[in-house]
Design a protein around this motif. Structure first.
Motif, PDB file in Angstrom:
ATOM      1  N   UNK A 111     -68.681  90.193 -88.746  1.00  0.00           N
ATOM      2  CA  UNK A 111     -67.371  89.897 -88.156  1.00  0.00           C
ATOM      3  C   UNK A 111     -66.812  91.065 -87.341  1.00  0.00           C
ATOM      4  N   UNK A 112     -66.720  92.281 -87.888  1.00  0.00           N
ATOM      5  CA  UNK A 112     -66.208  93.387 -87.065  1.00  0.00           C
ATOM      6  C   UNK A 112     -67.155  93.781 -85.946  1.00  0.00           C
ATOM      7  N   UNK A 113     -68.470  93.604 -86.163  1.00  0.00           N
ATOM      8  CA  UNK A 113     -69.406  93.941 -85.091  1.00  0.00           C
ATOM      9  C   UNK A 113     -69.194  93.030 -83.883  1.00  0.00           C
ATOM     10  N   UNK A 114     -69.036  91.735 -84.120  1.00  0.00           N
ATOM     11  CA  UNK A 114     -68.823  90.799 -83.019  1.00  0.00           C
ATOM     12  C   UNK A 114     -67.517  91.097 -82.282  1.00  0.00           C
ATOM     13  N   UNK A 115     -66.515  91.558 -83.022  1.00  0.00           N
ATOM     14  CA  UNK A 115     -65.251  91.925 -82.377  1.00  0.00           C
ATOM     15  C   UNK A 115     -65.415  93.152 -81.488  1.00  0.00           C
ATOM     16  N   UNK A 116     -66.247  94.095 -81.930  1.00  0.00           N
ATOM     17  CA  UNK A 116     -66.450  95.328 -81.162  1.00  0.00           C
ATOM     18  C   UNK A 116     -67.449  95.162 -80.032  1.00  0.00           C
ATOM     19  N   UNK A 117     -68.415  94.236 -80.190  1.00  0.00           N
ATOM     20  CA  UNK A 117     -69.469  94.043 -79.185  1.00  0.00           C
ATOM     21  C   UNK A 117     -69.575  92.554 -78.828  1.00  0.00           C
ATOM     22  N   UNK A 118     -68.579  92.025 -78.148  1.00  0.00           N
ATOM     23  CA  UNK A 118     -68.557  90.574 -77.871  1.00  0.00           C
ATOM     24  C   UNK A 118     -69.642  90.098 -76.917  1.00  0.00           C
ATOM     25  N   UNK A 119     -70.269  91.007 -76.178  1.00  0.00           N
ATOM     26  CA  UNK A 119     -71.282  90.608 -75.199  1.00  0.00           C
ATOM     27  C   UNK A 119     -72.692  90.611 -75.790  1.00  0.00           C
ATOM     28  N   UNK A 120     -72.814  90.928 -77.069  1.00  0.00           N
ATOM     29  CA  UNK A 120     -74.124  90.938 -77.719  1.00  0.00           C
ATOM     30  C   UNK A 120     -74.331  89.609 -78.445  1.00  0.00           C
ATOM     31  N   UNK A 121     -75.423  88.941 -78.128  1.00  0.00           N
ATOM     32  CA  UNK A 121     -75.777  87.690 -78.796  1.00  0.00           C
ATOM     33  C   UNK A 121     -76.559  88.009 -80.071  1.00  0.00           C
ATOM     34  N   UNK A 122     -76.179  87.392 -81.172  1.00  0.00           N
ATOM     35  CA  UNK A 122     -76.848  87.612 -82.452  1.00  0.00           C
ATOM     36  C   UNK A 122     -77.649  86.377 -82.837  1.00  0.00           C
ATOM     37  N   UNK A 123     -78.929  86.601 -83.153  1.00  0.00           N
ATOM     38  CA  UNK A 123     -79.803  85.525 -83.627  1.00  0.00           C
ATOM     39  C   UNK A 123     -80.215  85.872 -85.051  1.00  0.00           C
ATOM     40  N   UNK A 124     -79.702  85.125 -86.025  1.00  0.00           N
ATOM     41  CA  UNK A 124     -79.909  85.434 -87.440  1.00  0.00           C
ATOM     42  C   UNK A 124     -80.975  84.524 -88.041  1.00  0.00           C
TER      43      UNK A 124
END
Length: 293
Positions: A111-124
């Protein structure tokens, strides 16, 4: 035709004056005049009508201006993407995670990572620790949340992200469930619900039991802690689980600490040559967890 010519054309189309366009471009007027003439020659048609006090766009120039501006904007976007990618601000991260990370650890980091790096796509992708390390080595994943220690960590770098300990899970009808803590040896006569061999915890638990003077009698193996706790609730045996997983236990399962805690760790694994995208994620995760890298 190049971006320099398109930029000259766009500025001249805005100012409609060679002198003012040259000033805005911070060049002298002759190179601008030459560049525009060369562009028109390359295109085979005039873009401007020269007049005594300036210029005006031809029909071809009017039609070409939106495309020129779009090309310049696209080029600037390309430069921004390169800069952001080099700084780890944009891109795609493939992240593997073990099942026990999904309850608290993963959401707390993501959650905080996505807020800090909104342009990074995460594939889990959920996997076991062995599969995660193999996928990182094969470049199918960028990093992963794994249970430590790893059987073979030679291909990856590890950052400890969470420290925990094992605790005993017993059905509430077990006489030992009323204790405030237990020696591990007190479980010698119990059947064990144990993690399957693909989990590092399988070996950790077996080794701890041997050190306590007995070999655990395995009643059932399971992969997920929720399954293990359900089997304990059903009365099929006792289990050693991470203390942080106690929240998954129902009211019919009692979690009791051990007299001598068995420490366990979870780590972030990534390739030895990981780039800024991965390094930023690791730094952000460690910061959230309050762990010194």
């Amino acid at each position: 035709m190049d971006l320099r010519q398109l930029r000259y054309f766009s500025v001249l189309a805005e100012t409609l004056n060679f002198h003012r366009a040259a000033e805005r471009l911070h060049i002298s007027q002759p190179p601008l005049t030459v560049a525009i003439r060369k562009l028109e020659e390359d295109l085979g048609t005039p873009l401007f009508v020269r007049e005594p006090r300036g210029v005006r766009l031809t029909a071809a120039g009017v039609a070409a201006l939106p495309s020129a501006r779009a090309a310049l904007a696209a080029a600037e976007g390309f430069r921004d993407s390169v800069r952001q990618g080099a700084a780890g601000l944009r891109g795609r991260l493939g992240i593997g995670f073990i099942g026990s990370a999904i309850g608290q650890l993963l959401p707390r980091i993501i959650s905080p990572y996505r807020a800090a790096y909104p342009l990074v796509e995460l594939a889990l992708e959920e996997m076991n620790s062995v599969e995660i390390v193999a996928a990182i080595a094969a470049r199918r994943l960028d990093l992963g949340l794994v249970r430590l220690p790893l059987m073979d960590a030679s291909a990856v770098e590890i950052a400890v992200i969470e420290r925990d300990e094992l605790a005993v899970a017993l059905p509430t009808h077990d006489p030992l469930s009323g204790r405030t803590s237990l020696p591990l040896a007190a479980l010698e006569q119990h059947g064990f619900i144990i993690y399957s061999p693909i989990s590092v915890l399988n070996a950790t638990i077996r080794l701890a039991c041997r050190r306590a003077g007995f070999t655990p009698r395995v009643a059932q193996e399971a992969v997920q802690v929720q399954t293990i706790l359900s089997l304990v609730e059903a009365g099929l045996g006792v289990a050693l689980i991470p203390l942080r997983s106690a929240r998954f236990a129902t009211a019919r399962v009692r979690i009791v600490p051990l007299d001598d805690p068995i420490p366990i760790e979870m780590g972030l694994a990534h390739a030895l040559d990981a780039g800024p995208l991965v390094r930023n994620f690791v730094a952000a995760a460690l910061a959230v967890q309050g762990v010194n890298s």
